[in-house]
Design a protein around this motif. Structure first.
Motif, PDB file in Angstrom:
ATOM      1  N   GLY A   1       0.904  -1.358   0.051  1.00 29.05           N
ATOM      2  CA  GLY A   1      -0.071   0.039   0.197  1.00 29.05           C
ATOM      3  C   GLY A   1       0.979   1.212  -0.043  1.00 29.05           C
ATOM      4  N   ARG A   2       2.115   1.177   0.016  1.00 31.37           N
ATOM      5  CA  ARG A   2       2.945   2.411   0.052  1.00 31.37           C
ATOM      6  C   ARG A   2       2.576   3.230  -0.926  1.00 31.37           C
ATOM      7  N   PRO A   3       2.754   3.146  -2.307  1.00 31.07           N
ATOM      8  CA  PRO A   3       2.686   4.100  -3.109  1.00 31.07           C
ATOM      9  C   PRO A   3       1.333   5.112  -2.999  1.00 31.07           C
ATOM     10  N   ALA A   4       0.105   4.300  -2.566  1.00 28.56           N
ATOM     11  CA  ALA A   4      -0.989   5.077  -2.357  1.00 28.56           C
ATOM     12  C   ALA A   4      -0.966   5.898  -1.173  1.00 28.56           C
ATOM     13  N   ALA A   5      -0.079   5.312  -0.126  1.00 29.79           N
ATOM     14  CA  ALA A   5       0.024   6.197   1.159  1.00 29.79           C
ATOM     15  C   ALA A   5       1.110   7.075   1.128  1.00 29.79           C
ATOM     16  N   GLU A   6       1.947   7.013   0.175  1.00 28.29           N
ATOM     17  CA  GLU A   6       2.723   8.185  -0.096  1.00 28.29           C
ATOM     18  C   GLU A   6       2.280   9.348  -0.640  1.00 28.29           C
ATOM     19  N   ALA A   7       1.102   9.030  -1.631  1.00 24.47           N
ATOM     20  CA  ALA A   7       0.209  10.091  -2.228  1.00 24.47           C
ATOM     21  C   ALA A   7      -0.537  10.510  -1.233  1.00 24.47           C
ATOM     22  N   ALA A   8      -1.331   9.904  -0.176  1.00 24.24           N
ATOM     23  CA  ALA A   8      -2.061  10.518   0.723  1.00 24.24           C
ATOM     24  C   ALA A   8      -1.089  11.321   1.716  1.00 24.24           C
ATOM     25  N   ALA A   9      -0.176  10.752   1.930  1.00 25.71           N
ATOM     26  CA  ALA A   9       0.769  11.525   3.259  1.00 25.71           C
ATOM     27  C   ALA A   9       1.223  12.773   2.731  1.00 25.71           C
ATOM     28  N   LEU A  10       1.409  13.008   1.270  1.00 23.61           N
ATOM     29  CA  LEU A  10       1.602  14.442   0.802  1.00 23.61           C
ATOM     30  C   LEU A  10       0.508  15.412   0.803  1.00 23.61           C
ATOM     31  N   GLU A  11      -0.544  14.857   1.104  1.00 22.76           N
ATOM     32  CA  GLU A  11      -2.023  15.661   1.078  1.00 22.76           C
ATOM     33  C   GLU A  11      -2.308  16.032   2.800  1.00 22.76           C
ATOM     34  N   LEU A  12      -1.640  15.356   3.697  1.00 22.48           N
ATOM     35  CA  LEU A  12      -1.746  15.662   5.086  1.00 22.48           C
ATOM     36  C   LEU A  12      -1.464  17.019   5.558  1.00 22.48           C
ATOM     37  N   ASP A  13      -2.060  17.446   6.536  1.00 16.78           N
ATOM     38  CA  ASP A  13      -1.608  18.728   7.243  1.00 16.78           C
ATOM     39  C   ASP A  13      -0.092  18.654   7.397  1.00 16.78           C
ATOM     40  N   PRO A  14       0.533  19.724   7.281  1.00 10.93           N
ATOM     41  CA  PRO A  14       2.055  19.639   7.565  1.00 10.93           C
ATOM     42  C   PRO A  14       2.368  19.118   8.967  1.00 10.93           C
ATOM     43  N   ASP A  15       1.763  19.654   9.906  1.00 13.49           N
ATOM     44  CA  ASP A  15       1.843  19.540  11.293  1.00 13.49           C
ATOM     45  C   ASP A  15       1.682  17.973  11.578  1.00 13.49           C
ATOM     46  N   ILE A  16       0.589  17.551  11.112  1.00 19.93           N
ATOM     47  CA  ILE A  16       0.395  15.807  11.306  1.00 19.93           C
ATOM     48  C   ILE A  16       1.501  15.194  10.709  1.00 19.93           C
ATOM     49  N   ALA A  17       1.963  15.634   9.533  1.00 25.82           N
ATOM     50  CA  ALA A  17       2.834  14.869   8.737  1.00 25.82           C
ATOM     51  C   ALA A  17       4.252  14.711   9.542  1.00 25.82           C
ATOM     52  N   LEU A  18       4.507  15.993  10.180  1.00 24.73           N
ATOM     53  CA  LEU A  18       5.844  16.173  11.103  1.00 24.73           C
ATOM     54  C   LEU A  18       5.666  15.314  12.155  1.00 24.73           C
ATOM     55  N   GLN A  19       4.539  15.412  12.811  1.00 27.68           N
ATOM     56  CA  GLN A  19       4.455  14.652  14.097  1.00 27.68           C
ATOM     57  C   GLN A  19       4.542  13.098  13.890  1.00 27.68           C
ATOM     58  N   LEU A  20       3.989  12.766  12.789  1.00 30.49           N
ATOM     59  CA  LEU A  20       4.061  11.207  12.546  1.00 30.49           C
ATOM     60  C   LEU A  20       5.415  10.699  12.063  1.00 30.49           C
ATOM     61  N   ALA A  21       6.181  11.763  11.225  1.00 30.85           N
ATOM     62  CA  ALA A  21       7.654  11.493  10.777  1.00 30.85           C
ATOM     63  C   ALA A  21       8.600  11.425  12.029  1.00 30.85           C
ATOM     64  N   GLN A  22       8.362  12.571  12.805  1.00 25.81           N
ATOM     65  CA  GLN A  22       9.367  12.607  13.790  1.00 25.81           C
ATOM     66  C   GLN A  22       9.258  11.209  14.798  1.00 25.81           C
ATOM     67  N   GLU A  23       8.092  10.510  15.182  1.00 26.73           N
ATOM     68  CA  GLU A  23       7.952   9.623  15.955  1.00 26.73           C
ATOM     69  C   GLU A  23       8.447   8.179  15.177  1.00 26.73           C
ATOM     70  N   ILE A  24       8.286   8.182  14.000  1.00 32.46           N
ATOM     71  CA  ILE A  24       8.928   7.108  13.220  1.00 32.46           C
ATOM     72  C   ILE A  24      10.377   7.025  12.997  1.00 32.46           C
ATOM     73  N   ILE A  25      10.979   8.186  12.851  1.00 28.52           N
ATOM     74  CA  ILE A  25      12.336   8.426  13.014  1.00 28.52           C
ATOM     75  C   ILE A  25      12.980   7.915  14.405  1.00 28.52           C
ATOM     76  N   ARG A  26      12.274   8.669  15.360  1.00 30.12           N
ATOM     77  CA  ARG A  26      12.691   8.272  16.732  1.00 30.12           C
ATOM     78  C   ARG A  26      12.761   6.816  17.139  1.00 30.12           C
ATOM     79  N   ILE A  27      11.540   6.201  16.740  1.00 33.15           N
ATOM     80  CA  ILE A  27      11.632   4.812  17.270  1.00 33.15           C
ATOM     81  C   ILE A  27      12.337   3.826  16.096  1.00 33.15           C
ATOM     82  N   SER A  28      12.691   4.070  14.909  1.00 33.22           N
ATOM     83  CA  SER A  28      13.656   3.585  14.069  1.00 33.22           C
ATOM     84  C   SER A  28      14.855   3.788  14.262  1.00 33.22           C
ATOM     85  N   PHE A  29      15.519   4.853  14.812  1.00 26.76           N
ATOM     86  CA  PHE A  29      16.849   5.042  15.200  1.00 26.76           C
ATOM     87  C   PHE A  29      17.446   5.180  16.486  1.00 26.76           C
ATOM     88  N   SER A  30      16.589   4.905  17.399  1.00 26.57           N
ATOM     89  CA  SER A  30      16.723   5.235  18.797  1.00 26.57           C
ATOM     90  C   SER A  30      17.857   4.559  19.523  1.00 26.57           C
TER      91      SER A  30
END
Length: 142
Positions: free
Chosen positions: A89-118
């Motif tokens: 589902g990633r291609p569709a999810a990428e397209a949808a994520a481009l349409e997210l509110d910037p604050d929500i996109a950043l909240q999600l990305a920050q947490e994903i990066i934090r748990i991925s690389f901590s």
């Protein structure tokens, strides 16, 4: 004895508020090794962010995420998609994520990066922070 299936993947939740004022709890997952390799290949600036975290010991708060979003919105969307959807589902999810509110996109990305690389960042920090992500990858034979 633990198996690889016992350590897959770390999960977390991000509480976001939608434009309509509704509060949602979104599950995010740590990025897989394949997703990390794909993202670093597609977005070299993302690798630079992780290198900065490793080499300088920079905290999440010190990263200017608004600059990241402005300069690489597709990278942020790709991180969000990789941490919230399966590969099919990633291609569709990428397209949808481009349409997210910037604050929500950043909240999600920050947490994903934090748990991925901590854990990785803690190990590198324990080595005095002198080893960059590129050197770590090279030393691992990658």
């Amino acid at each position: 004895m633990a198996t690889i299936f016992d350590i897959m993947p770390r999960k977390s939740h991000v509480i976001v508020e939608t434009g309509s004022g509704e509060t949602l709890r979104v599950e995010v997952r740590a990025l897989s090794t394949g997703a990390v390799a794909d993202l670093f290949a597609r977005y070299p600036d993302l690798l630079k962010i992780v290198e900065d975290l490793v080499v300088r010991g920079t905290e999440d708060a010190a990263i200017d995420w608004s600059t990241v979003l402005r300069s690489a919105p597709a990278a942020v969307a790709s991180v969000v998609a990789a941490g919230t959807s399966d590969a099919a589902g990633r291609p569709a999810a990428e397209a949808a994520a481009l349409e997210l509110d910037p604050d929500i996109a950043l909240q999600l990305a920050q947490e994903i990066i934090r748990i991925s690389f901590s854990n990785f960042l803690q190990r590198m920090g324990g080595m005095g922070g002198a080893l960059s992500a590129n050197a770590a990858i090279a030393n691992a034979g990658g």
